[in-house]
Motif scaffolding. Structure first.
Motif, PDB file in Angstrom:
ATOM      1  N   ILE A 199      -4.174 -21.674  46.670  1.00 30.22           N
ATOM      2  CA  ILE A 199      -5.389 -22.313  46.850  1.00 30.22           C
ATOM      3  C   ILE A 199      -5.541 -23.662  46.307  1.00 30.22           C
ATOM      4  CG2 ILE A 199      -7.873 -21.987  46.708  1.00 30.22           C
ATOM      5  CD1 ILE A 199      -7.823 -19.326  46.430  1.00 30.22           C
ATOM      6  N   PRO A 200      -5.964 -24.704  46.887  1.00 34.62           N
ATOM      7  CA  PRO A 200      -5.786 -26.129  46.234  1.00 34.62           C
ATOM      8  C   PRO A 200      -6.777 -26.244  45.370  1.00 34.62           C
ATOM      9  CG  PRO A 200      -6.973 -26.302  48.385  1.00 34.62           C
ATOM     10  CD  PRO A 200      -6.418 -24.682  48.232  1.00 34.62           C
ATOM     11  N   TRP A 201      -6.380 -27.140  44.172  1.00 35.35           N
ATOM     12  CA  TRP A 201      -7.026 -27.371  42.884  1.00 35.35           C
ATOM     13  C   TRP A 201      -7.785 -28.710  43.033  1.00 35.35           C
ATOM     14  CZ3 TRP A 201      -6.482 -31.491  39.614  1.00 35.35           C
ATOM     15  CH2 TRP A 201      -7.284 -31.530  38.704  1.00 35.35           C
ATOM     16  N   TYR A 202      -8.924 -28.821  42.636  1.00 36.40           N
ATOM     17  CA  TYR A 202      -9.795 -30.087  42.832  1.00 36.40           C
ATOM     18  C   TYR A 202     -10.566 -30.526  41.449  1.00 36.40           C
ATOM     19  CZ  TYR A 202      -9.681 -29.339  47.850  1.00 36.40           C
ATOM     20  OH  TYR A 202      -9.479 -28.848  49.193  1.00 36.40           O
ATOM     21  N   MET A 203     -10.605 -31.607  41.159  1.00 38.43           N
ATOM     22  CA  MET A 203     -11.372 -32.189  39.904  1.00 38.43           C
ATOM     23  C   MET A 203     -12.790 -32.613  40.518  1.00 38.43           C
ATOM     24  SD  MET A 203     -10.587 -35.198  37.469  1.00 38.43           S
ATOM     25  CE  MET A 203      -9.187 -34.440  36.344  1.00 38.43           C
ATOM     26  N   GLU A 204     -13.781 -32.261  39.602  1.00 37.92           N
ATOM     27  CA  GLU A 204     -15.089 -32.688  39.906  1.00 37.92           C
ATOM     28  C   GLU A 204     -15.110 -34.095  39.693  1.00 37.92           C
ATOM     29  OE1 GLU A 204     -17.655 -31.164  41.160  1.00 37.92           O
ATOM     30  OE2 GLU A 204     -16.863 -29.175  41.156  1.00 37.92           O
ATOM     31  N   ARG A 205     -15.801 -34.806  40.307  1.00 36.57           N
ATOM     32  CA  ARG A 205     -16.041 -36.346  40.428  1.00 36.57           C
ATOM     33  C   ARG A 205     -16.511 -36.668  38.989  1.00 36.57           C
ATOM     34  NH1 ARG A 205     -18.602 -40.647  44.836  1.00 36.57           N
ATOM     35  NH2 ARG A 205     -18.426 -42.433  43.311  1.00 36.57           N
ATOM     36  N   SER A 206     -17.552 -35.909  38.568  1.00 44.75           N
ATOM     37  CA  SER A 206     -18.406 -36.030  37.270  1.00 44.75           C
ATOM     38  C   SER A 206     -17.289 -35.952  36.050  1.00 44.75           C
ATOM     39  CB  SER A 206     -19.450 -35.471  36.936  1.00 44.75           C
ATOM     40  OG  SER A 206     -18.838 -33.899  37.137  1.00 44.75           O
ATOM     41  N   GLU A 207     -16.252 -35.514  36.358  1.00 46.06           N
ATOM     42  CA  GLU A 207     -15.300 -34.938  35.416  1.00 46.06           C
ATOM     43  C   GLU A 207     -14.330 -36.261  35.205  1.00 46.06           C
ATOM     44  OE1 GLU A 207     -11.493 -32.223  33.820  1.00 46.06           O
ATOM     45  OE2 GLU A 207     -12.954 -31.525  35.369  1.00 46.06           O
ATOM     46  N   LEU A 208     -14.045 -36.549  36.323  1.00 44.95           N
ATOM     47  CA  LEU A 208     -13.046 -37.925  36.642  1.00 44.95           C
ATOM     48  C   LEU A 208     -13.835 -39.046  36.226  1.00 44.95           C
ATOM     49  CD1 LEU A 208     -10.489 -39.261  38.004  1.00 44.95           C
ATOM     50  CD2 LEU A 208     -11.832 -39.587  40.096  1.00 44.95           C
ATOM     51  N   GLU A 209     -14.848 -39.462  36.286  1.00 43.78           N
ATOM     52  CA  GLU A 209     -15.516 -40.651  35.766  1.00 43.78           C
ATOM     53  C   GLU A 209     -15.723 -40.685  34.526  1.00 43.78           C
ATOM     54  OE1 GLU A 209     -19.303 -40.547  38.331  1.00 43.78           O
ATOM     55  OE2 GLU A 209     -18.309 -41.453  39.906  1.00 43.78           O
ATOM     56  N   ALA A 210     -16.099 -39.380  33.806  1.00 47.59           N
ATOM     57  CA  ALA A 210     -16.551 -39.285  32.469  1.00 47.59           C
ATOM     58  C   ALA A 210     -15.345 -39.489  31.676  1.00 47.59           C
ATOM     59  CB  ALA A 210     -17.136 -37.945  31.992  1.00 47.59           C
ATOM     60  N   ASN A 211     -14.005 -39.047  31.934  1.00 44.07           N
ATOM     61  CA  ASN A 211     -12.752 -39.031  31.123  1.00 44.07           C
ATOM     62  C   ASN A 211     -11.807 -39.830  31.583  1.00 44.07           C
ATOM     63  OD1 ASN A 211     -13.955 -36.689  29.539  1.00 44.07           O
ATOM     64  ND2 ASN A 211     -13.242 -35.427  31.162  1.00 44.07           N
ATOM     65  N   PHE A 212     -11.652 -40.380  32.787  1.00 43.43           N
ATOM     66  CA  PHE A 212     -10.637 -41.157  33.245  1.00 43.43           C
ATOM     67  C   PHE A 212     -10.709 -42.311  33.752  1.00 43.43           C
ATOM     68  CE2 PHE A 212      -9.533 -36.559  33.509  1.00 43.43           C
ATOM     69  CZ  PHE A 212      -8.609 -36.348  32.562  1.00 43.43           C
ATOM     70  N   LEU A 213     -11.980 -42.733  34.234  1.00 52.86           N
ATOM     71  CA  LEU A 213     -12.324 -43.950  34.600  1.00 52.86           C
ATOM     72  C   LEU A 213     -12.364 -45.279  33.865  1.00 52.86           C
ATOM     73  CD1 LEU A 213     -12.918 -45.043  37.634  1.00 52.86           C
ATOM     74  CD2 LEU A 213     -15.368 -44.675  37.358  1.00 52.86           C
ATOM     75  N   ARG A 214     -12.085 -46.121  33.753  1.00 58.12           N
ATOM     76  CA  ARG A 214     -12.055 -47.316  32.847  1.00 58.12           C
ATOM     77  C   ARG A 214     -12.087 -48.605  33.607  1.00 58.12           C
ATOM     78  NH1 ARG A 214     -13.070 -43.724  30.527  1.00 58.12           N
ATOM     79  NH2 ARG A 214     -12.346 -43.035  28.424  1.00 58.12           N
ATOM     80  N   ASP A 215     -13.263 -49.243  33.533  1.00 56.95           N
ATOM     81  CA  ASP A 215     -13.762 -50.651  34.132  1.00 56.95           C
ATOM     82  C   ASP A 215     -13.388 -50.314  35.785  1.00 56.95           C
ATOM     83  OD1 ASP A 215     -13.536 -51.787  31.789  1.00 56.95           O
ATOM     84  OD2 ASP A 215     -11.210 -52.319  31.552  1.00 56.95           O
ATOM     85  N   GLY A 216     -13.824 -49.063  35.837  1.00 57.00           N
ATOM     86  CA  GLY A 216     -14.058 -49.002  37.543  1.00 57.00           C
ATOM     87  C   GLY A 216     -12.707 -48.413  38.116  1.00 57.00           C
ATOM     88  N   CYS A 217     -11.652 -48.415  37.509  1.00 60.88           N
ATOM     89  CA  CYS A 217     -10.535 -48.223  38.021  1.00 60.88           C
ATOM     90  C   CYS A 217      -9.788 -46.948  37.125  1.00 60.88           C
ATOM     91  CB  CYS A 217      -9.416 -49.213  37.877  1.00 60.88           C
ATOM     92  SG  CYS A 217     -10.206 -50.634  38.698  1.00 60.88           S
ATOM     93  N   PHE A 218      -8.859 -46.197  37.860  1.00 59.82           N
ATOM     94  CA  PHE A 218      -7.941 -45.291  37.257  1.00 59.82           C
ATOM     95  C   PHE A 218      -6.734 -45.260  37.913  1.00 59.82           C
ATOM     96  CE2 PHE A 218      -9.834 -42.848  40.968  1.00 59.82           C
ATOM     97  CZ  PHE A 218      -8.673 -42.247  41.135  1.00 59.82           C
ATOM     98  N   THR A 219      -5.775 -44.806  37.258  1.00 62.02           N
ATOM     99  CA  THR A 219      -4.097 -44.748  37.775  1.00 62.02           C
ATOM    100  C   THR A 219      -3.790 -43.350  38.200  1.00 62.02           C
ATOM    101  OG1 THR A 219      -3.785 -46.731  36.396  1.00 62.02           O
ATOM    102  CG2 THR A 219      -1.727 -45.391  37.337  1.00 62.02           C
ATOM    103  N   LEU A 220      -3.406 -43.176  39.189  1.00 68.31           N
ATOM    104  CA  LEU A 220      -2.603 -41.741  39.680  1.00 68.31           C
ATOM    105  C   LEU A 220      -1.343 -41.841  39.813  1.00 68.31           C
ATOM    106  CD1 LEU A 220      -3.801 -38.789  40.419  1.00 68.31           C
ATOM    107  CD2 LEU A 220      -3.960 -39.733  42.778  1.00 68.31           C
TER     108      LEU A 220
END
Length: 256
Positions: A14-35
């Motif tokens: 089953i595919p794993w997903y990250m909640e958007r709120s978690e992404l924005e709170a922990n990994f978003l910097r200056d409106g960007c993130f690197t994947l």
């Protein structure tokens, strides 16, 4: 820099997903993130992850069930007699797939009260090889190779059966196969079918083949060609028009 490592699929496939709120709170910097993604190619010995859709629902296997139903012939409730041989089937399946069978088996026709129906308007080989019944149950055709009967002949008779019983999918499949198998041996008989069943593309393709000067020279002297032109004079006119269109002066037609 905040980083994390996570497999895209869990142990159940089953595919794993990250909640958007978690992404924005922990990994978003200056409106960007690197994947950064990495791909691991597993050896053939690795146990395959169960095949699932993105939703995690197992793929439908209804086709397998109908194949099994067709092959086991259990709970059949109608039989067809063709050239002395008996073939069994399920009324409900036939009626669901063919409007003609639906009328015959559940309407006011005599066949609706019969357990065994004699088939006289379909060639025996279509039922003996069972491609029509196979298609009704599986939406596909079986291996129709026969040492004694050319495949194109079987396909031609199957096309007639498909038209007779309103099996549009089977009719289209046969039409496509005949389009790819026009030759000196089949052009006339396939053209006759195309004219009878109003298959314009197949008819045009046959006419193009026949109107090749070298082909016309050989075919026009055969009894099959003469009989077809007598039966359908409009075809003879089409051939004449095509030949004239190929040459500015039809009186100087040269056969190469």
């Amino acid at each position: 820099m905040w980083t994390f490592s996570k497999n895209c699929w869990d142990e159940n496939g089953i595919p794993w997903y990250m909640e958007r709120s978690e992404l924005e709170a922990n990994f978003l910097r200056d409106g960007c993130f690197t994947l950064v993604c990495s791909v691991t190619i597993l050896s053939e010995s690795y146990k395959e992850v169960p095949k699932r859709f993105v939703s995690g629902i197992m793929p439908s296997n209804i086709d397998d069930h109908f194949v099994d139903l067709f092959e086991r012939k259990e709970t059949t409730d109608v039989s067809f007699e063709v050239d002395g041989e008996i073939f069994t089937a399920h009324r409900s399946v036939l009626a669901a797939r063919s409007p003609v069978f639906n009328a015959e088996l559940f309407g006011s026709m005599t066949e609706s009260k019969m357990e065994t129906i004699a088939i006289k308007d379909i060639k025996p080989l279509i039922f003996k090889a069972m491609p029509m019944l196979h298609f009704i149950y599986t939406d596909s055709l079986p291996d129709m190779s026969d040492e004694n009967i050319p495949l194109v002949i079987i396909t031609q008779h199957l096309l007639v059966a498909a038209d007779r019983y309103g099996l549009d999918g089977l009719k289209s499949l046969c039409d496509d196969r005949l389009l790819r198998d026009i030759s000196m041996d089949t052009a006339i008989s396939t053209l006759a079918l195309a004219e009878e069943l109003d298959l314009e593309e197949l008819k045009d393709r046959c006419l193009c083949f026949i109107c090749e000067p070298k082909n016309l020279l050989l075919l026009s002297v055969t009894d099959e060609y003469v009989q077809l032109m007598q039966r359908y004079p409009s075809l003879l006119k089409k051939i004449g028009d095509d030949i004239r269109a190929q040459f500015q002066n039809p009186n100087q037609l040269a056969i190469s």
